[in-house]
Structure formats: structure tokens, C-alpha cells
Design a protein around this motif. Structure first.
Motif, PDB file in Angstrom:
ATOM      1  N   ASP A 192     -23.197 -30.880  58.342  1.00 36.06           N
ATOM      2  CA  ASP A 192     -22.458 -29.713  58.824  1.00 36.06           C
ATOM      3  C   ASP A 192     -22.958 -28.388  58.257  1.00 36.06           C
ATOM      4  O   ASP A 192     -22.766 -27.332  58.877  1.00 36.06           O
ATOM      5  CB  ASP A 192     -20.968 -29.861  58.505  1.00 36.06           C
ATOM      6  CG  ASP A 192     -20.198 -30.575  59.606  1.00 36.06           C
ATOM      7  OD1 ASP A 192     -20.583 -30.444  60.778  1.00 36.06           O
ATOM      8  OD2 ASP A 192     -19.213 -31.274  59.301  1.00 36.06           O
ATOM      9  N   GLU A 251     -15.772 -23.801  58.330  1.00 40.38           N
ATOM     10  CA  GLU A 251     -15.304 -24.970  59.076  1.00 40.38           C
ATOM     11  C   GLU A 251     -16.449 -25.961  59.239  1.00 40.38           C
ATOM     12  O   GLU A 251     -17.563 -25.582  59.633  1.00 40.38           O
ATOM     13  CB  GLU A 251     -14.768 -24.579  60.452  1.00 40.38           C
ATOM     14  CG  GLU A 251     -14.246 -25.789  61.219  1.00 40.38           C
ATOM     15  CD  GLU A 251     -13.515 -25.438  62.499  1.00 40.38           C
ATOM     16  OE1 GLU A 251     -13.103 -26.380  63.206  1.00 40.38           O
ATOM     17  OE2 GLU A 251     -13.363 -24.244  62.797  1.00 40.38           O
ATOM     18  N   ARG A 258     -17.687 -28.391  61.454  1.00 42.52           N
ATOM     19  CA  ARG A 258     -17.398 -28.719  62.854  1.00 42.52           C
ATOM     20  C   ARG A 258     -17.583 -30.212  63.162  1.00 42.52           C
ATOM     21  O   ARG A 258     -16.787 -30.802  63.899  1.00 42.52           O
ATOM     22  CB  ARG A 258     -18.273 -27.864  63.773  1.00 42.52           C
ATOM     23  CG  ARG A 258     -18.006 -26.364  63.615  1.00 42.52           C
ATOM     24  CD  ARG A 258     -18.737 -25.537  64.655  1.00 42.52           C
ATOM     25  NE  ARG A 258     -18.529 -24.114  64.424  1.00 42.52           N
ATOM     26  CZ  ARG A 258     -17.454 -23.448  64.802  1.00 42.52           C
ATOM     27  NH1 ARG A 258     -16.495 -24.094  65.448  1.00 42.52           N
ATOM     28  NH2 ARG A 258     -17.318 -22.152  64.570  1.00 42.52           N
TER      29      ARG A 258
END
Length: 504
Positions: free
Chosen positions: A269, A24, A26
């Protein structure tokens, strides 16, 4: 579709490839108000998904074919995938690469055990030579994308995605060059989860699938840009088109600046640096979210590779702010008198100047080149230009002007003297190898005077050059023929606004 499902399920990729994680992102998730997942194909042993298709194809060769050896043409990721697969299978591999291929990629192919043959300045020239060698030596050709077994190998990514994410997936964003990756993913995803959108993302300099979708058949691009070199393909493949035309929901095209911004997003990220082609999925996702205004969805982008030359990072960093729409590039005419610069800055309001270039030209007016910070809380480019127009008589937005960003911003103040007449301007892409510039100068000879010359290399296979030539009016029709003989990609820029403002 069912044929590809069977091939994907039976694909032999994990002898050498790995099941990559899906992480993921974020920061992106928070900014886009959607759950953003990255499929990390940059974590493969050769830092690219290409090893899947190459190995799956080569592992299915019979003993006679393996004994003959394999050959391919590639300037990067596929070359390394073939070389690594050949070493694992004990097969001799010949990789034909353009002479412009960066040394780091040539060295890596050789380190992996492949025989690197350097031929020609372009991929097309390398491919033609590989086909000649294939016929002469009886070698087996391993196509980078247009082969059912290669497509099936890439399709194993989709198999992993659906296993790793059991919940609803709203859309998957896939980089597109020749189409092997998206054909494999679309085949598997649309069979098992037809409600999930499969969206192709292309550089606007090499949008061959978008062209085919628009026309309804495989057409060939007249010109292909080189920034996202991993997807620099002029025509979508035959096998890949048969899948894409029925199972790809849409194609989104993105600019160089948007790609650079996506590279920065992925770095922020993951702390990993992907190559331009590898960031296409994120760039397309951002454009899709902005267009559709979706939120709360699960969106997946394929981070397809990380084989980027370190020298290119300066260019990527320079352009990422423009791609994120945090900076605008403008030009303005202001009176040549005390207080004019103060008035110009006041017109910007609370926006910061990120770049300012100016040189005295005459006692009447000055032309300035400026970078201006634009943020959500101070409006976008449209609001900036509207406010500037209220205070400055003549202001131009150059944010989307490629020549302004590649060349003119470094040449401001270089107006042609009064005795420079009949100047025509061309932008070139030179193969970055010894002798390329000399070849150009030798061809030019003493025919026309060079009145301007600017060269800037961005760590890629090609250097960028802006040239001014003094060509008498009655010889203008001869310039195009002459430049075709030289053989370098070129674009005429004589009527370019940035050139006329700062250099003409």
C-alpha cells in the motif's frame, strides 16, 4: 490521566520531530472491508517514533544535568533517538549497545554524534553496564519507555491522530514493547474519545503486557524472542502499566508469520518497508477484523518504525505467504514405488506445490516435505488436510512448526545413519558476532559427539542453529547444566515431529 494530558500538551517534540502523515491503506481497506489508516511514524528523521519521547525528556533537563551528559542502553530506535536529540541540544550522549547490534545501527548512532559503547551479548547485559557507567560518571539516564516525560512525548502521536481524523475512530492498534507508546496514546485518546478502543499488539514471543493483563500485575517473561527486536521486552514498565491496566481495552498477540504478512501489506500500500515491530499494528488489526467480523469501521494502525536490516528481507518475504495463509507446509509418507508422487499431486487437487523436498531413504517408503498454495477459492488448511487424508495414509501439517520452517525444510534427506544412536537435538540462538560459534565448540570440546549441525542467519543480531549431540542415556541430566554454562538461549527439540520425520 489528567497529569499526562497536561504533559502531552506541553511536550517539546517538534524542535526535532515532525508531524507524520496519516495515510489510507487502500488495498488493506478493500480487503478488510473497513477504512484502514496508517500513522506513518516511519517518516520521522530517525525512522521511528522513539525520537519524540527521547527529545521530550532531554529537553527538560536543567543546565547542570545537561552538563553531566546522558546515557542509555538500546540496540536500535531509542539509541538513535537519544543520539539525534543530544546532538540537537548540544549534550554528550553515551549509548551502551550489545555487541550483537548490527553495524548499521552502531554506525548510525555514531553518525548522529553519540558515543557507542558495545558491551555484552544481550540487552540485559548492556543495560547493567549502562547503569554502572551512570553511577560511576554521574550521567543522567534516559529510559527507553518507563518515564513520564518519555510517555508524554510518545503521546503527541495521539494528539496528531485526533487532529488529523475528526470523524469517529473505532479502534487504534498500537505496537507494544515496554509500553511507552501505548501508555501515551491511551492517556490522550481515552480522555478525549473514551469510545475509541485502544488495542495493544504484541509479538507472541514477547507478550509482556498480555501476561500482566492476564495476571493482574507486572510479571516477567521467562524468555523473549528476537524476531521483532524493537519490542523484545520481558516486563512491562511500571509507569506504563499504571496507564495500560486501566485504559487499554485489550491486547492481541501475533506470530512471526503474521508480522511478515503485515510488512508485505504495508509495502503493497505504501511502497515502504517497515521493521517487524512497526508492522504489529496492522497484524493485530487483521486478526481483530477476522475475529470480530466488523466492516465499515475506521481503524488506525501505528506504523512505528522502519529500521530493518536489508538482509532480513529474505526471511520476511519467505514467511509472508505463510502469514497471509496463502501457503501450508506439510509432510507425508508415501510408498516408495512408481506413481506415488503422481498420486500425491492428485490428492492436492487444483492447488499448486510451492516447494517439494524428498530424498530416497529405503525401498519401502518415502517421506516428502512440501509447500502447498492455499487460497480462499480452494479452501484453507483444514480442508487441505481433510482432502489429503482421504488419499494419503499419513500426512502432517507443519505450518505452525517453527523448527520445520527455520531448519528442517533446508535439511530434508538428512536422516541419521543406523550407527547414530543416543541423539538429542537442541535449537540455539547464537549472538551474531565473531567468535560466538568457536565459543560454543570450545565449551563443547570432546565431551559429546556432534551428529548434526545446521546454521541459518536471517540478517538479525542472532543466528539460528540446530545441533544434534550423541549423549549416552546416563548423561542426559548433565546436558541442561552444560548448556546453561554456555549461556546461549536454547530449546530442546528431540521430540519435535519435524525432526523425527526427516532427521532422526
Amino acid at each position: 490521566m489528567q497529569r499526562y494530558i497536561k504533559k502531552i500538551l506541553e511536550a517539546r517534540v517538534y524542535d526535532i520531530a515532525v508531524e507524520t502523515p496519516m495515510e489510507e491503506a487502500r488495498g488493506l481497506s478493500e480487503r478488510l472491508a473497513n477504512r484502514v489508516l496508517l500513522k506513518r511514524e516511519d517518516e520521522q528523521p530517525v525512522f521511528s517514533f522513539k525520537i519524540r519521547g527521547a527529545y521530550n525528556k532531554m529537553s527538560q533537563l536543567n543546565e547542570e544535568e545537561k552538563a553531566r551528559g546522558v546515557i542509555t542502553a538500546s540496540a536500535g530506535n531509542h539509541a538513535q533517538g537519544v543520539a539525534a536529540s543530544a546532538r540537537h541540544l548540544g549534550i554528550k550522549a553515551t549509548i551502551v549497545m550489545p555487541k550483537t547490534t548490527p553495524d548499521v545501527k552502531v554506525s548510525n548512532v555514531r553518525r548522529l554524534g553519540g558515543r557507542a559503547v558495545l558491551h555484552g551479548d544481550t540487552f540485559d547485559e548492556a543495560r547493567a553496564h549502562s547503569e554502572k557507567l551512570m553511577a560511576e560518571k554521574g550521567l543522567v539516564y534516559i529510559h527507553p519507555y518507563d518515564d513520564p516525560d518519555v510517555i508524554a512525548g510518545q503521546g503527541t502521536i495521539a494528539m496528531e491522530i485526533l487532529r488529523q481524523e475528526s470523524g469517529p475512530i473505532d479502534a487504534i492498534f498500537v505496537p507494544v514493547g515496554g509500553g511507552g507508546l501505548i501508555a501515551g496514546i491511551a492517556s490522550y485518546v481515552k480522555y478525549l474519545r473514551p469510545e475509541t478502543k485502544v488495542i495493544g499488539v504484541e509479538s507472541n514471543e514477547s507478550a509482556c503486557l498480555a501476561l500482566a493483563m492476564e495476571k493482574g500485575f507486572r510479571d516477567k517473561l521467562d524468555q523473549v524472542g528476537i524476531f521483532a527486536d524493537g519490542v523484545a521486552v520481558a516486563q512491562i514498565g511500571e509507569y506504563t502499566w499504571e496507564v495500560a491496566k486501566d485504559y487499554v481495552d485489550e491486547v492481541i498477540t501475533v506470530s512471526t508469520d503474521e508480522i511478515c504478512a503485515a510488512i508485505k501489506d504495508i509495502f503493497d500500500d505504501t511502497r515502504s518497508v517497515c521493521e517487524p515491530a512497526g508492522a504489529l499494528g496492522v497484524a493485530g488489526m487483521k486478526k481483530y477484523v477476522a475475529r470480530e467480523q466488523v466492516s465499515g469501521q475506521t481503524l488506525i494502525a501505528i506504523d512505528s518504525g522502519a529500521n530493518v536490516n536489508f538482509d532480513r528481507l529474505r526471511h520476511i518475504a519467505e514467511r509472508s505467504e505463510l502469514g497471509e495463509q496463502r501457503e501450508a507446509i506439510i509432510a507425508a509418507r508415501i510408498p516408495e514405488r512408481p506413481g506415488s508422487f503422481k498420486k500425491f499431486c492428485a490428492a492436492l487437487g487444483k492447488r499448486n506445490i510451492t516447494e517439494f523436498n524428498y530424498r530416497y531413504a529405503n525401498d519401502q517408503q518415502a517421506i516428502v516435505f512440501a509447500g502447498v498454495q492455499i487460497l480462499p477459492n480452494n479452501g484453507g488448511r483444514e480442508e487441505l488436510m481433510a482432502e489429503m487424508g482421504e488419499h494419503i495414509e499419513d500426512v502432517v501439517d507443519l505450518t505452525d512448526n517453527e523448527t520445520a520452517k527455520l531448519h528442517v525444510r533446508y535439511m530434508v534427506g538428512g536422516h541419521a545413519p543406523a550407527n547414530v544412536d543416543n541423539e538429542v537435538v537442541y535449537r540455539f540462538e547464537f549472538p551474531e558476532r565473531p567468535g560466538a560459534l568457536m565459543k560454543f565448540l570450545n565449551k563443547l570440546g570432546g565431551r559429546w559427539n556432534i551428529s548434526m549441525f545446521h546454521y541459518r542467519n536471517h540478517g538479525a543480531a542472532y543466528g539460528r542453529v540446530l545441533v544434534g549431540l550423541q549423549v549416552p542415556g546416563d548423561e542426559h541430566d548433565q546436558v541442561g547444566q552444560f548448556l546453561e554454562e554456555i549461556g546461549y538461549t536454547y530449546f530442546e527439540e528431540t521430540d519435535n515431529t519435524a525432526y523425527k520425520l526427516f532427521l532422526g
